[in-house]
Scaffold this motif. Structure first.
Motif, PDB file in Angstrom:
ATOM      1  N   ARG A 241      47.261  44.587  41.258  1.00  0.00           N
ATOM      2  CA  ARG A 241      48.489  44.848  40.490  1.00  0.00           C
ATOM      3  C   ARG A 241      48.298  44.455  39.034  1.00  0.00           C
ATOM      4  NH1 ARG A 241      51.507  42.078  43.325  1.00  0.00           N
ATOM      5  NH2 ARG A 241      52.378  43.686  44.706  1.00  0.00           N
ATOM      6  N   SER A 242      47.658  43.325  38.793  1.00  0.00           N
ATOM      7  CA  SER A 242      47.423  42.863  37.423  1.00  0.00           C
ATOM      8  C   SER A 242      46.541  43.842  36.669  1.00  0.00           C
ATOM      9  CB  SER A 242      46.775  41.474  37.439  1.00  0.00           C
ATOM     10  OG  SER A 242      47.564  40.538  38.156  1.00  0.00           O
TER      11      SER A 242
ATOM     12  N   LEU B 141      54.298  40.330  41.491  1.00  0.00           N
ATOM     13  CA  LEU B 141      53.496  39.183  41.056  1.00  0.00           C
ATOM     14  C   LEU B 141      52.216  39.650  40.367  1.00  0.00           C
ATOM     15  CD1 LEU B 141      53.757  36.714  44.093  1.00  0.00           C
ATOM     16  CD2 LEU B 141      55.081  36.715  41.957  1.00  0.00           C
ATOM     17  N   VAL B 142      51.937  39.066  39.209  1.00  0.00           N
ATOM     18  CA  VAL B 142      50.717  39.372  38.461  1.00  0.00           C
ATOM     19  C   VAL B 142      50.086  38.074  37.975  1.00  0.00           C
ATOM     20  CG1 VAL B 142      51.450  41.655  37.686  1.00  0.00           C
ATOM     21  CG2 VAL B 142      52.031  39.649  36.321  1.00  0.00           C
ATOM     22  N   LEU B 143      48.828  38.147  37.580  1.00  0.00           N
ATOM     23  CA  LEU B 143      48.126  37.016  36.998  1.00  0.00           C
ATOM     24  C   LEU B 143      48.373  37.004  35.486  1.00  0.00           C
ATOM     25  CD1 LEU B 143      44.748  37.520  38.878  1.00  0.00           C
ATOM     26  CD2 LEU B 143      46.382  35.679  39.302  1.00  0.00           C
ATOM     27  N   MET B 144      48.676  35.823  34.947  1.00  0.00           N
ATOM     28  CA  MET B 144      48.942  35.720  33.515  1.00  0.00           C
ATOM     29  C   MET B 144      48.119  34.591  32.906  1.00  0.00           C
ATOM     30  SD  MET B 144      53.041  36.450  33.228  1.00  0.00           S
ATOM     31  CE  MET B 144      52.853  36.884  31.494  1.00  0.00           C
ATOM     32  N   TYR B 145      47.739  34.768  31.662  1.00  0.00           N
ATOM     33  CA  TYR B 145      46.998  33.755  30.912  1.00  0.00           C
ATOM     34  C   TYR B 145      47.456  33.819  29.460  1.00  0.00           C
ATOM     35  CZ  TYR B 145      43.086  31.123  28.912  1.00  0.00           C
ATOM     36  OH  TYR B 145      42.327  30.210  28.246  1.00  0.00           O
TER      37      TYR B 145
ATOM     38  N   VAL C 167      49.651  39.326  30.805  1.00  0.00           N
ATOM     39  CA  VAL C 167      49.044  39.765  32.056  1.00  0.00           C
ATOM     40  C   VAL C 167      47.560  39.992  31.815  1.00  0.00           C
ATOM     41  CG1 VAL C 167      49.060  41.508  33.881  1.00  0.00           C
ATOM     42  CG2 VAL C 167      51.195  40.893  32.734  1.00  0.00           C
ATOM     43  N   VAL C 168      46.735  39.497  32.690  1.00  0.00           N
ATOM     44  CA  VAL C 168      45.290  39.571  32.478  1.00  0.00           C
ATOM     45  C   VAL C 168      44.710  40.820  33.126  1.00  0.00           C
ATOM     46  CG1 VAL C 168      45.161  37.063  32.481  1.00  0.00           C
ATOM     47  CG2 VAL C 168      44.592  38.315  34.563  1.00  0.00           C
ATOM     48  N   ARG C 169      43.683  41.353  32.489  1.00  0.00           N
ATOM     49  CA  ARG C 169      42.864  42.369  33.151  1.00  0.00           C
ATOM     50  C   ARG C 169      42.064  41.625  34.212  1.00  0.00           C
ATOM     51  NH1 ARG C 169      40.414  47.308  31.677  1.00  0.00           N
ATOM     52  NH2 ARG C 169      41.371  47.195  29.622  1.00  0.00           N
TER      53      ARG C 169
END
Length: 267
Positions: A89-90, A135-139, A143-145
């Motif tokens: 998803r991210s 839900l996604v990964l974030m930094y 949102v991160v590739r």
């Protein structure tokens, strides 16, 4: 774009926009080449071919990605499927936000993410997508590739080691994949260790084609390869630089260039 129904050369419809095939009901599927897809299919004329684009919601798209990218799993591996859903998803969200000239966001192969439509959906993967909806990964607030792979060979690597010309990312760092008791978590993969043998003609051809494509920065104009030696390795133990001694002189390739060159070899 000319659309012909029922055969013959006479056009029965003209349109400057893509032809869109929609399902009879929202829960139904559209069929193309014997495979079912959610959403709609858009057909657009490009050069000498027809481009087929599946347009559908993000969460529906992931149902056709997770089963292929992670494979079929048992119920006690639900957490792995959920992690895969979040990573996919991210990656998708980042790709959708990028400005691209093509009339689609992602391809359906390994260049982006493998997607198989409704045919490949599985209840366990569907549950993982539903459990992680949105839900996604974030930094650093973004949102991160999230690139991922099936096998790391026992050690993952930093993004700068994997690809040339990219900047370092704090969330993509190399870590050990070793598990207690020996071995690595991904050593069940058939690609954990592999080898490929190239004959001299295939190697010479691959190097020659690479020189023709990137010759401006090369020290060699071509010629047969006489020998090869590893000049240096990365922190993870992979090849950082490889030197080919050729008829035209020494040719140094970075690890990423080496992979590109040898991957194209026929043999």
């Amino acid at each position: 774009m000319r659309v012909v129904f029922g055969g013959g050369a006479r056009a029965t419809a003209w349109s400057d926009e893509p032809l869109v095939l929609e399902p009879a009901t929202p829960s139904a599927s559209v069929l193309w080449n014997g495979k079912r897809y959610r959403g709609v299919l858009a057909f657009a004329a490009v050069d000498t071919a027809i481009l087929v684009v599946n347009r559908l919601p993000l969460e529906s798209y992931l149902r056709g990605v997770v089963p292929l990218e992670l494979g079929l799993r048992s119920p006690n591996e639900a957490a792995a499927l959920e992690a895969q859903a979040i990573a996919a998803r991210s990656y998708t969200v980042v790709r959708m936000r990028e400005a691209v000239a093509a009339p689609y966001d992602l391809t359906s192969g390994a260049f982006d993410q493998v997607y198989g439509g409704r045919e490949v959906e599985h209840p366990l993967a569907d549950a993982a997508v539903d459990a992680t909806t949105g839900l996604v990964l974030m930094y650093d607030g973004k949102v991160v590739r999230a690139p991922y792979h099936s096998t790391c060979g026992g050690q993952t690597i930093a993004v700068t080691e994997a690809w040339s010309g990219v900047r370092d990312e704090g969330f993509l760092r190399g870590v050990s994949d070793a598990r207690e008791g020996g071995g690595a978590w991904c050593d069940i993969s058939p690609r954990f260790r592999w080898e490929r043998t190239l004959d001299r003609r295939a190697l010479d051809d691959a190097v020659s084609r690479y020189v023709r494509a990137h010759g401006a920065g090369m020290l060699v104009a071509g010629g047969a390869v006489r020998s090869a030696r590893i000049e240096s390795r990365t922190r993870s133990g992979r090849v950082a630089a490889l030197v080919f001694e050729t008829d035209g002189g020494a040719m140094r390739l970075a690890g990423t260039e080496m992979r590109t060159t040898l991957r194209s070899a026929r043999g």
